[in-house]
Design a protein around this motif. Structure first.
Motif, mmCIF file in Angstrom:
data_model
loop_
_atom_site.group_PDB
_atom_site.id
_atom_site.type_symbol
_atom_site.label_atom_id
_atom_site.label_comp_id
_atom_site.label_asym_id
_atom_site.label_seq_id
_atom_site.Cartn_x
_atom_site.Cartn_y
_atom_site.Cartn_z
ATOM 1 N N ILE A 73 49.486 6.663 -1.709
ATOM 2 C CA ILE A 73 48.888 5.349 -1.921
ATOM 3 C C ILE A 73 47.504 5.411 -2.556
ATOM 4 C CG2 ILE A 73 50.152 4.227 -0.060
ATOM 5 C CD1 ILE A 73 47.508 4.505 1.570
ATOM 6 N N MET A 74 46.890 6.600 -2.577
ATOM 7 C CA MET A 74 45.529 6.703 -3.114
ATOM 8 C C MET A 74 45.514 6.750 -4.644
ATOM 9 S SD MET A 74 43.659 6.354 -0.658
ATOM 10 C CE MET A 74 43.365 6.598 1.070
ATOM 11 N N GLN A 75 46.674 6.999 -5.253
ATOM 12 C CA GLN A 75 46.741 7.089 -6.713
ATOM 13 C C GLN A 75 46.496 5.728 -7.365
ATOM 14 O OE1 GLN A 75 47.270 9.895 -8.577
ATOM 15 N NE2 GLN A 75 47.121 10.989 -6.617
ATOM 16 N N PRO A 76 45.961 5.728 -8.593
ATOM 17 C CA PRO A 76 45.811 4.451 -9.318
ATOM 18 C C PRO A 76 47.145 4.003 -9.897
ATOM 19 C CG PRO A 76 44.979 6.260 -10.646
ATOM 20 C CD PRO A 76 45.372 6.861 -9.333
ATOM 21 N N LYS A 77 48.124 3.867 -9.037
ATOM 22 C CA LYS A 77 49.486 3.530 -9.465
ATOM 23 C C LYS A 77 49.982 2.422 -8.570
ATOM 24 C CE LYS A 77 52.567 6.897 -11.551
ATOM 25 N NZ LYS A 77 52.129 8.292 -11.407
ATOM 26 N N GLY A 78 50.692 1.474 -9.125
ATOM 27 C CA GLY A 78 51.203 0.371 -8.317
ATOM 28 C C GLY A 78 52.509 0.721 -7.636
ATOM 29 N N ASN A 79 52.622 0.380 -6.363
ATOM 30 C CA ASN A 79 53.876 0.543 -5.639
ATOM 31 C C ASN A 79 54.147 -0.727 -4.860
ATOM 32 O OD1 ASN A 79 54.884 3.433 -5.870
ATOM 33 N ND2 ASN A 79 52.714 3.730 -5.397
ATOM 34 N N MET A 80 55.413 -1.122 -4.828
ATOM 35 C CA MET A 80 55.737 -2.324 -4.080
ATOM 36 C C MET A 80 56.557 -1.965 -2.846
ATOM 37 S SD MET A 80 57.500 -5.786 -5.320
ATOM 38 C CE MET A 80 57.049 -7.306 -4.556
ATOM 39 N N VAL A 81 56.108 -2.477 -1.705
ATOM 40 C CA VAL A 81 56.788 -2.198 -0.448
ATOM 41 C C VAL A 81 57.224 -3.510 0.176
ATOM 42 C CG1 VAL A 81 56.535 -1.218 1.857
ATOM 43 C CG2 VAL A 81 55.407 -0.140 -0.073
ATOM 44 N N VAL A 82 58.484 -3.571 0.630
ATOM 45 C CA VAL A 82 58.966 -4.731 1.375
ATOM 46 C C VAL A 82 59.385 -4.228 2.746
ATOM 47 C CG1 VAL A 82 60.667 -6.589 1.466
ATOM 48 C CG2 VAL A 82 59.781 -5.823 -0.737
ATOM 49 N N ASP A 83 58.690 -4.695 3.776
ATOM 50 C CA ASP A 83 58.963 -4.234 5.131
ATOM 51 C C ASP A 83 59.551 -5.403 5.917
ATOM 52 O OD1 ASP A 83 58.910 -3.247 7.703
ATOM 53 O OD2 ASP A 83 56.768 -3.529 7.945
ATOM 54 N N ILE A 84 60.846 -5.335 6.196
ATOM 55 C CA ILE A 84 61.510 -6.421 6.907
ATOM 56 C C ILE A 84 61.637 -6.042 8.379
ATOM 57 C CG2 ILE A 84 63.529 -7.924 6.955
ATOM 58 C CD1 ILE A 84 64.103 -6.991 4.073
ATOM 59 N N GLY A 85 60.776 -6.610 9.199
ATOM 60 C CA GLY A 85 60.743 -6.238 10.610
ATOM 61 C C GLY A 85 61.547 -7.197 11.460
ATOM 62 N N GLY A 86 61.097 -7.408 12.685
ATOM 63 C CA GLY A 86 61.778 -8.336 13.570
ATOM 64 C C GLY A 86 61.218 -9.735 13.428
ATOM 65 N N GLY A 87 59.895 -9.831 13.341
ATOM 66 C CA GLY A 87 59.249 -11.137 13.297
ATOM 67 C C GLY A 87 58.767 -11.553 11.928
ATOM 68 N N THR A 88 58.338 -10.570 11.131
ATOM 69 C CA THR A 88 57.829 -10.920 9.799
ATOM 70 C C THR A 88 58.395 -9.989 8.738
ATOM 71 O OG1 THR A 88 55.904 -9.477 10.085
ATOM 72 C CG2 THR A 88 55.595 -11.798 10.617
ATOM 73 N N THR A 89 58.424 -10.511 7.515
ATOM 74 C CA THR A 89 58.710 -9.680 6.353
ATOM 75 C C THR A 89 57.407 -9.533 5.591
ATOM 76 O OG1 THR A 89 61.008 -10.360 6.186
ATOM 77 C CG2 THR A 89 59.980 -9.560 4.182
ATOM 78 N N GLU A 90 56.996 -8.296 5.395
ATOM 79 C CA GLU A 90 55.731 -8.037 4.715
ATOM 80 C C GLU A 90 56.045 -7.513 3.324
ATOM 81 O OE1 GLU A 90 52.664 -7.967 6.556
ATOM 82 O OE2 GLU A 90 53.798 -8.800 8.214
ATOM 83 N N ILE A 91 55.469 -8.159 2.329
ATOM 84 C CA ILE A 91 55.672 -7.704 0.959
ATOM 85 C C ILE A 91 54.307 -7.394 0.395
ATOM 86 C CG2 ILE A 91 56.596 -8.321 -1.294
ATOM 87 C CD1 ILE A 91 58.133 -10.577 0.401
ATOM 88 N N ALA A 92 54.118 -6.209 -0.150
ATOM 89 C CA ALA A 92 52.791 -5.870 -0.662
ATOM 90 C C ALA A 92 52.887 -4.979 -1.890
ATOM 91 C CB ALA A 92 51.973 -5.182 0.418
#
Length: 342
Positions: free
Chosen positions: A150-169
């Motif tokens: 994650i420290m690289q100057p590169k974009g990565n997209m993560v979608v974390d679908i949990g129990g209560g929330t879906t986090e997209i970053a």
């Protein structure tokens, strides 16, 4: 610090709406449902985790099962603290110690969380003897756990679908560039199934049964390459009041979950549309990473891939990606200083 170092233990906690996981000495030592059962007359906690989950929906008026976390945040402070306490005291290596060790902890929190909710998590952690408490945003932890640098100057997209929330970053340079947190995730899927069984089959099923359906035959699309077998579901007939059984297939569940999955798709599209062009170029090459229990829904990766025209990868052992990332942070506190919230 020197002298006290041997009295300090390090643990990483993923305090989830559905499951709580704890890592100690690079091993997942706790992996249990975030549920407690309380005796109403004495106010004592009688069971926690798996044991309490077995009681869910089967209690009499003197026992109440509580899920202390709702939508990824602490809803019942007292119960959540007791739950964390019992989980920590269950860790085999800490059981042996006669002195209650002070803890250095990293705990993950949803990215859409308010200041007050953040403080609740921190205070809970401090109350269970956490001397140094660091917080980390869930998508960040998920990215580290998946193995993204994650420290690289590169974009990565993560979608974390949990129990209560879906986090997209979208993550670059050790920070979150744009994110979206929606309250549509595993719990909503479960409720969708309950509602579907009620309306389509006149069958009233409990939450635990609905969850079982979701795990056994849940699907995000009706055209699967390896469709699961049909499943027998038992519940109460709403017309006659008698217990009954119906057969249901993954196609029906895909129909039941369709609306909720659409909302997740929309959130992903919205996040992509807010991404700076340079990072969007990176994401075109790297694709989207899925983590969390919700990512194990059959055909969800394919469906998201069709919607976004991007490659979609599911993390290995997606349920533990977040806690793995949290554990990696704990080991390399200095490297990830900028990621953690003190």
């Amino acid at each position: 610090m020197g002298f006290f170092d041997f009295l300090t233990e390090e643990i990483a906690i993923d305090l989830g709406t559905a499951n709580t996981l704890i890592i100690h000495n690079d091993k997942v030592v706790v992996d249990a449902p975030s549920i407690v059962a309380r005796d109403r007359t004495t106010g004592k906690i009688i069971a926690v985790g798996r044991e309490a989950a077995m009681m869910q929906g089967k209690t009499h008026e003197n026992i109440k099962t509580i899920r202390p976390l709702k939508d990824g945040v602490i809803a019942d402070f007292d119960a959540s603290e007791k739950m964390i306490n019992m989980f920590i005291s269950d860790i085999p290596a800490l059981k042996k110690k006669w002195l209650k060790p002070s803890l250095r902890m990293v705990v993950c929190i949803p990215s859409g969380i308010t200041e007050v909710e953040m403080r609740a998590v921190k205070e809970s952690a401090e109350r269970v003897n956490g001397k140094e408490v660091y917080l980390i945003h869930e998508p960040m932890a998920a990215a580290i756990g998946i193995g993204v640098d994650i420290m690289q100057p590169k974009g990565n997209m993560v979608v974390d679908i949990g129990g209560g929330t879906t986090e997209i970053a979208v993550i670059a340079l050790g920070g979150i560039v744009c994110d979206k947190s929606i309250k549509i995730a595993g719990d909503v899927f479960t409720n969708d199934i309950v509602y579907y069984m009620r309306t389509q089959h006149n069958l009233y099923v409990g939450e635990r049964t609905a969850e079982k359906i979701k795990i056994q035959i849940g699907a995000a699309t009706e055209d699967l390459e390896l469709p699961p077998d049909e499943m027998d579901v038992q519940g109460r007939d709403l017309l006659t009041g008698k217990p009954k059984q119906v057969q249901t297939s993954y196609r029906e569940i895909a129909k039941a979950l369709d609306k909720s999955i659409l909302r997740i798709e929309d959130a992903v599209m919205e996040t992509l549309s807010q991404t700076p062009p340079e990072l969007a170029a990176d994401i075109y090459n790297t694709g989207i990473y899925l983590a969390g229990g919700g990512s194990m829904l059959r055909g969800l990766d394919k469906r998201l891939s069709q919607k976004t025209d991007l490659p979609v990868y599911i993390a290995e052992d997606p349920l533990r990606a977040v806690v793995r990332g949290t554990g990696i942070c704990l080991k390399n506190l200095n490297k990830y200083k900028s990621v953690l919230i003190k």
